[in-house]
Design a protein around this motif. Structure first.
Motif, PDB file in Angstrom:
ATOM      1  N   LEU A  79       0.825  -1.200   0.000  1.00 34.96           N
ATOM      2  CA  LEU A  79       0.000   0.000   0.000  1.00 34.96           C
ATOM      3  C   LEU A  79       0.866   1.259   0.000  1.00 34.96           C
ATOM      4  O   LEU A  79       0.487   2.278  -0.584  1.00 34.96           O
ATOM      5  CB  LEU A  79      -0.935   0.010   1.219  1.00 34.96           C
ATOM      6  CG  LEU A  79      -2.290  -0.654   1.002  1.00 34.96           C
ATOM      7  CD1 LEU A  79      -3.058  -0.725   2.306  1.00 34.96           C
ATOM      8  CD2 LEU A  79      -3.108   0.088  -0.040  1.00 34.96           C
ATOM      9  N   ALA A 126       0.080   4.047  -2.653  1.00 37.47           N
ATOM     10  CA  ALA A 126      -0.300   5.403  -2.250  1.00 37.47           C
ATOM     11  C   ALA A 126       0.615   6.446  -2.889  1.00 37.47           C
ATOM     12  O   ALA A 126       1.801   6.213  -3.071  1.00 37.47           O
ATOM     13  CB  ALA A 126      -0.254   5.532  -0.731  1.00 37.47           C
ATOM     14  N   LEU A 149      -1.204   7.531   3.084  1.00 34.82           N
ATOM     15  CA  LEU A 149      -1.295   6.144   3.516  1.00 34.82           C
ATOM     16  C   LEU A 149      -1.489   6.055   5.022  1.00 34.82           C
ATOM     17  O   LEU A 149      -2.291   5.262   5.513  1.00 34.82           O
ATOM     18  CB  LEU A 149      -0.026   5.388   3.118  1.00 34.82           C
ATOM     19  CG  LEU A 149       0.057   3.938   3.638  1.00 34.82           C
ATOM     20  CD1 LEU A 149      -1.068   3.104   3.055  1.00 34.82           C
ATOM     21  CD2 LEU A 149       1.396   3.319   3.321  1.00 34.82           C
ATOM     22  N   SER A 206      -4.930   6.433   5.646  1.00 33.29           N
ATOM     23  CA  SER A 206      -5.878   5.599   4.926  1.00 33.29           C
ATOM     24  C   SER A 206      -5.712   4.105   5.136  1.00 33.29           C
ATOM     25  O   SER A 206      -6.644   3.354   4.914  1.00 33.29           O
ATOM     26  CB  SER A 206      -5.766   5.881   3.417  1.00 33.29           C
ATOM     27  OG  SER A 206      -5.942   7.244   3.160  1.00 33.29           O
ATOM     28  N   SER A 207      -4.520   3.660   5.522  1.00 30.36           N
ATOM     29  CA  SER A 207      -4.302   2.223   5.644  1.00 30.36           C
ATOM     30  C   SER A 207      -5.238   1.611   6.671  1.00 30.36           C
ATOM     31  O   SER A 207      -5.567   2.206   7.683  1.00 30.36           O
ATOM     32  CB  SER A 207      -2.855   1.939   6.066  1.00 30.36           C
ATOM     33  OG  SER A 207      -2.710   0.586   6.401  1.00 30.36           O
ATOM     34  N   LEU A 263      -7.893   3.533  -1.647  1.00 28.31           N
ATOM     35  CA  LEU A 263      -6.647   2.791  -1.493  1.00 28.31           C
ATOM     36  C   LEU A 263      -6.884   1.294  -1.314  1.00 28.31           C
ATOM     37  O   LEU A 263      -6.175   0.467  -1.887  1.00 28.31           O
ATOM     38  CB  LEU A 263      -5.859   3.334  -0.308  1.00 28.31           C
ATOM     39  CG  LEU A 263      -5.055   4.613  -0.585  1.00 28.31           C
ATOM     40  CD1 LEU A 263      -4.425   5.123   0.694  1.00 28.31           C
ATOM     41  CD2 LEU A 263      -3.991   4.346  -1.633  1.00 28.31           C
TER      42      LEU A 263
END
Length: 401
Positions: free
Chosen positions: A345, A349, A355, A358-359, A378
């Motif tokens: 990710l 990203a 990230l 958002s992760s 994402l």
């Protein structure tokens, strides 16, 4: 003509137990296996010559001769009998060769034909490749008990010199499993691979293990093509896509999901934290969950135990399923899915700070309401990336056709 018989299977032969007196079980085409009172199993050939039933011709010990090889010999002897000739002299010569054929190459053939019969196609393919490419060319002609730890080290070093330490470790593990099998059949007295430490071949820090895109694709393709139960296949795939802990997934309840809005809310009570956790589901995950919902083996649990007592599968079930597949991914544990997803990710990203917000592994305290759209984007990008790896693995397995 030998009387017709229902062909045997390796599992049926292994299950044959000794009795008070020895007895025979027919396979067909004159081939029988005789079970002695000691438990020893011996292949024999039953035939008639010049209209008279003849004494059984001995083919050899079951421990050294696989079902496939025994059938080939029975066919050979049947052709000799058809010419009006006794096969006894030929069988005696063959047994003399068999007594000398206690070499690793013959043992490996027996292992592939019997112990791997119930394994997945991918497992058999990778095992045979390791044996054929590196092990048998080097030591296939050595007697089973003459193979040493130094032989295994030499093979692994040659593989490592090609820049493939993971393949070297895989090959060592193949030899180790082969000798475990041979020792169980009393064909080997020791396991030369046992004393070769894994860390002397390839070292991985379990805290930093990350699967490559190729490994993700190969693993999920192999899982999908395997014979494990469909819900377990979906559970393993969902672990990759959602990046949750294994216990969070296997203990999940239908009441936690809002599939219409692609949301999964894990309650704080299950997380042992101060608040619930919301997981945004990519469309692939929603599709898998809808499939499970249609089957709905339990009113409460997404992955219920097959015992039917309305409780989830054991936490070890997924680990056991992966182990049974014998996947060619060394030093891998299911928790590595989360680390793998987080790492990839970061590559997907555009900005590291995006990230971090958002992760699915974001730190506690970050408002999910503020970044829901970005989080969904994402996670969908991650799911699409995984799909591409699976498609690439399928393409490679089909020879690029």
């Amino acid at each position: 003509m030998p009387r017709l018989a229902v062909p045997l299977t390796e599992s049926q032969i292994r299950a044959l137990e000794p009795r008070a007196t020895r007895y025979c079980v027919a396979d067909g085409n004159g081939l029988v296996i005789e079970i002695m009172t000691t438990g020893t199993k011996v292949w024999r050939f039953r035939y008639t010559l010049n209209g008279k039933r003849q004494p059984l011709a001995t083919i050899g010990d079951y421990r050294m001769i696989s079902l496939r090889v025994a059938r080939a010999k029975a066919q050979k002897y049947a052709e000799i009998v058809a010419q009006g000739i006794s096969p006894v002299a030929t069988a005696r010569r063959d047994r003399g060769a068999e007594s000398k054929a206690d070499v690793l190459r013959e043992a490996a053939e027996l292992y592939l034909a019997t112990a791997l019969a119930g394994k997945s196609d991918e497992y058999r393919r990778t095992t045979r490749r390791a044996l054929d490419k590196d092990v048998l060319p080097a030591i296939g002609g050595k007697p089973i008990n003459a193979v040493t730890a130094d032989d295994i080290v030499d093979i692994c070093e040659r593989i490592k010199s090609r820049g493939s330490p993971k393949m070297a470790l895989h090959t060592r593990n193949v030899v180790k499993r082969l000798y475990t099998y041979l020792m169980a059949r009393r064909l080997a007295t020791h396991n030369p691979a046992d004393v070769v430490p894994a860390r002397s071949i390839a070292t991985f820090d379990s805290r930093t293990r990350v699967l490559s895109g190729d490994e993700i694709g190969s693993m999920l393709r192999a899982i999908d093509a395997s014979s494990i139960r469909r819900p377990l296949k979906l559970a393993l795939h969902l672990l990759v896509l959602t990046m949750v802990r294994k216990s969070d997934l296997v203990e999940s309840r239908w009441a936690e999901f809002d599939l219409d809005n692609a949301l999964w809310t894990i309650p704080a009570a299950r997380l042992n934290t101060g608040g619930d956790r919301v997981v945004y589901l990519p469309r692939q995950a929603v599709s898998m969950l809808r499939e499970l919902q249609r089957a709905k083996a339990s009113r409460n649990f997404v992955f219920p135990s097959v015992r039917g007592d309305d409780r989830p599968i054991a936490k070890s079930t997924l680990n056991q399923a992966v182990k049974a597949l014998g996947l060619e991914v060394e030093h891998f544990v299911l928790h590595d899915f989360r680390r793998t997803a987080s790492t990839h990710l970061h590559e997907i990203a555009q900005r590291d700070d995006a990230l971090d917000r958002s992760s699915a592994l974001a730190a506690e305290g970050v408002s999910q309401a503020d970044n829901a759209a970005q989080q969904r984007r994402l996670l969908q990008g991650w799911a699409d990336f995984v799909d591409r790896q699976i498609q690439a693995a399928r393409h490679a397995a089909s020879g690029g056709a």
